[in-house]
Design a protein around this motif. Structure first.
Motif, short mmCIF file in Angstrom:
data_model
loop_
_atom_site.label_atom_id
_atom_site.label_comp_id
_atom_site.label_asym_id
_atom_site.label_seq_id
_atom_site.Cartn_x
_atom_site.Cartn_y
_atom_site.Cartn_z
N ARG A 166 0.83 -1.21 0.00
CA ARG A 166 0.00 0.00 0.00
C ARG A 166 0.87 1.26 0.00
NH1 ARG A 166 -2.29 1.76 5.57
NH2 ARG A 166 -0.06 2.22 5.69
N ASP A 167 1.84 1.31 0.88
CA ASP A 167 2.68 2.51 0.99
C ASP A 167 3.50 2.74 -0.28
OD1 ASP A 167 1.63 2.80 3.51
OD2 ASP A 167 3.45 2.12 4.56
N HIS A 168 3.98 1.66 -0.88
CA HIS A 168 4.74 1.80 -2.13
C HIS A 168 3.86 2.39 -3.23
CE1 HIS A 168 7.61 1.08 -5.29
NE2 HIS A 168 6.65 0.49 -5.98
N LEU A 169 2.65 1.87 -3.38
CA LEU A 169 1.77 2.39 -4.44
C LEU A 169 1.37 3.84 -4.18
CD1 LEU A 169 -0.57 -0.61 -5.27
CD2 LEU A 169 1.48 0.14 -6.48
N ARG A 170 1.28 4.24 -2.93
CA ARG A 170 0.99 5.64 -2.61
C ARG A 170 2.12 6.55 -3.08
NH1 ARG A 170 -1.37 5.31 3.62
NH2 ARG A 170 -3.54 4.88 3.05
N ARG A 171 3.36 6.05 -3.02
CA ARG A 171 4.54 6.86 -3.38
C ARG A 171 4.93 6.77 -4.84
NH1 ARG A 171 6.54 4.17 1.19
NH2 ARG A 171 7.69 2.79 -0.20
N ASP A 172 4.73 5.63 -5.48
CA ASP A 172 5.28 5.37 -6.81
C ASP A 172 4.18 5.37 -7.87
OD1 ASP A 172 6.26 3.87 -9.16
OD2 ASP A 172 8.04 3.49 -7.92
N GLY A 173 4.08 6.50 -8.58
CA GLY A 173 3.04 6.64 -9.60
C GLY A 173 3.18 5.68 -10.75
N GLY A 174 4.40 5.32 -11.11
CA GLY A 174 4.61 4.38 -12.21
C GLY A 174 4.08 3.00 -11.88
N ASP A 175 4.45 2.48 -10.73
CA ASP A 175 3.95 1.17 -10.32
C ASP A 175 2.45 1.22 -10.07
OD1 ASP A 175 6.34 -0.18 -10.61
OD2 ASP A 175 6.87 -0.07 -8.47
N ARG A 176 1.96 2.33 -9.55
CA ARG A 176 0.51 2.48 -9.34
C ARG A 176 -0.22 2.37 -10.69
NH1 ARG A 176 0.55 6.77 -6.33
NH2 ARG A 176 0.49 8.25 -8.04
N SER A 177 0.28 3.05 -11.72
CA SER A 177 -0.34 2.98 -13.06
C SER A 177 -0.26 1.58 -13.64
CB SER A 177 0.34 3.96 -14.01
OG SER A 177 0.06 5.28 -13.61
N ARG A 178 0.89 0.93 -13.51
CA ARG A 178 1.04 -0.44 -14.02
C ARG A 178 0.10 -1.40 -13.31
NH1 ARG A 178 5.95 1.72 -14.84
NH2 ARG A 178 6.84 1.34 -12.78
N TYR A 179 -0.04 -1.22 -12.02
CA TYR A 179 -0.95 -2.08 -11.26
C TYR A 179 -2.40 -1.85 -11.69
CZ TYR A 179 -2.87 -4.50 -7.15
OH TYR A 179 -3.54 -5.34 -6.31
N GLN A 180 -2.75 -0.60 -11.88
CA GLN A 180 -4.11 -0.29 -12.33
C GLN A 180 -4.39 -0.90 -13.70
OE1 GLN A 180 -6.07 3.56 -11.57
NE2 GLN A 180 -5.93 3.87 -13.78
N GLU A 181 -3.45 -0.77 -14.62
CA GLU A 181 -3.64 -1.36 -15.95
C GLU A 181 -3.80 -2.87 -15.86
OE1 GLU A 181 -0.26 0.00 -18.23
OE2 GLU A 181 -0.82 2.10 -17.92
N LEU A 182 -2.97 -3.50 -15.02
CA LEU A 182 -3.07 -4.95 -14.83
C LEU A 182 -4.45 -5.33 -14.29
CD1 LEU A 182 -1.87 -7.83 -14.59
CD2 LEU A 182 -1.07 -7.16 -12.29
N LYS A 183 -4.91 -4.64 -13.27
CA LYS A 183 -6.21 -4.94 -12.67
C LYS A 183 -7.34 -4.80 -13.68
CE LYS A 183 -6.89 -2.61 -9.00
NZ LYS A 183 -7.24 -2.32 -7.63
N LEU A 184 -7.31 -3.74 -14.47
CA LEU A 184 -8.37 -3.53 -15.47
C LEU A 184 -8.34 -4.61 -16.55
CD1 LEU A 184 -8.15 0.35 -15.68
CD2 LEU A 184 -10.02 -0.98 -14.68
N ARG A 185 -7.13 -4.99 -16.98
CA ARG A 185 -7.01 -6.05 -17.98
C ARG A 185 -7.51 -7.38 -17.41
NH1 ARG A 185 -3.36 -9.89 -18.78
NH2 ARG A 185 -1.73 -8.93 -17.50
N LEU A 186 -7.12 -7.69 -16.18
CA LEU A 186 -7.56 -8.94 -15.57
C LEU A 186 -9.07 -8.98 -15.37
CD1 LEU A 186 -4.71 -9.44 -12.94
CD2 LEU A 186 -5.02 -10.64 -15.13
#
Length: 166
Positions: A119-139
């Motif tokens: 959670r804390d990493h995604l709050r800080r890292d916009g790149g990983d947050r975007s990649r995670y969001q794209e993954l979730k939407l694709r899945l």
């Protein structure tokens, strides 16, 4: 097959929804509660998520589990399966849609650190947050068999991030 609820854009009311639930839950756990956290995707600003508020309650002991379970039923929760020894799970639905997930972990449980670190990493890292969001939407689009398939497919991404943080 659909997930427990659809993924939608970040909702700025999620932190307030968490705060309201935190206040209700603190009364149930009382003095055995060490800390309580908003975890999961709804705890990360600007991240699309299933609109399910994830709560992590860290407790000194789970000897009050039966009493908590009865009190949680009064708040609309139902018992899910234990995710591991010392990691109890509850869920709350409203009109057939999941609204809250509650993880009750014994102090020192191995899942506490990873939940908070991710959670804390995604709050800080916009790149990983975007990649995670794209993954979730694709899945979500590709999902054929429900929530377990979705969770299993997300796990390698989560584990890769956690490995980099150690």
């Amino acid at each position: 097959m659909s997930l427990t609820s659809p993924i939608k854009p970040y909702d700025p009311t999620w932190p307030q929804q968490y705060a309201e639930e935190e206040a209700r839950l603190k009364l149930i756990f009382g003095l055995v509660l060490i800390e309580i956290h908003h975890v999961g995707s709804t705890a990360v600003p600007d991240l699309a998520a299933k609109g399910e508020i994830d709560v992590l309650a860290v407790v000194k002991s789970d000897r009050g589990l039966e009493n908590w379970s009865r009190s949680l039923v009064e708040l609309g929760y139902r018992r899910g399966g234990d995710l591991s020894l010392g990691h109890h799970f509850f869920k709350r639905d409203l009109n057939g849609i999941r609204t809250h997930k509650l993880h009750v972990c014994l102090d020192g449980h191995r899942q506490i650190g990873p939940m908070l670190k991710f959670r804390d990493h995604l709050r800080r890292d916009g790149g990983d947050r975007s990649r995670y969001q794209e993954l979730k939407l694709r899945l979500e689009r590709e999902n054929a068999s429900g929530i377990q398939q979705y969770l299993a497919a997300k796990d390698p991404f989560i584990q890769d991030i956690l490995a980099k943080l150690d």
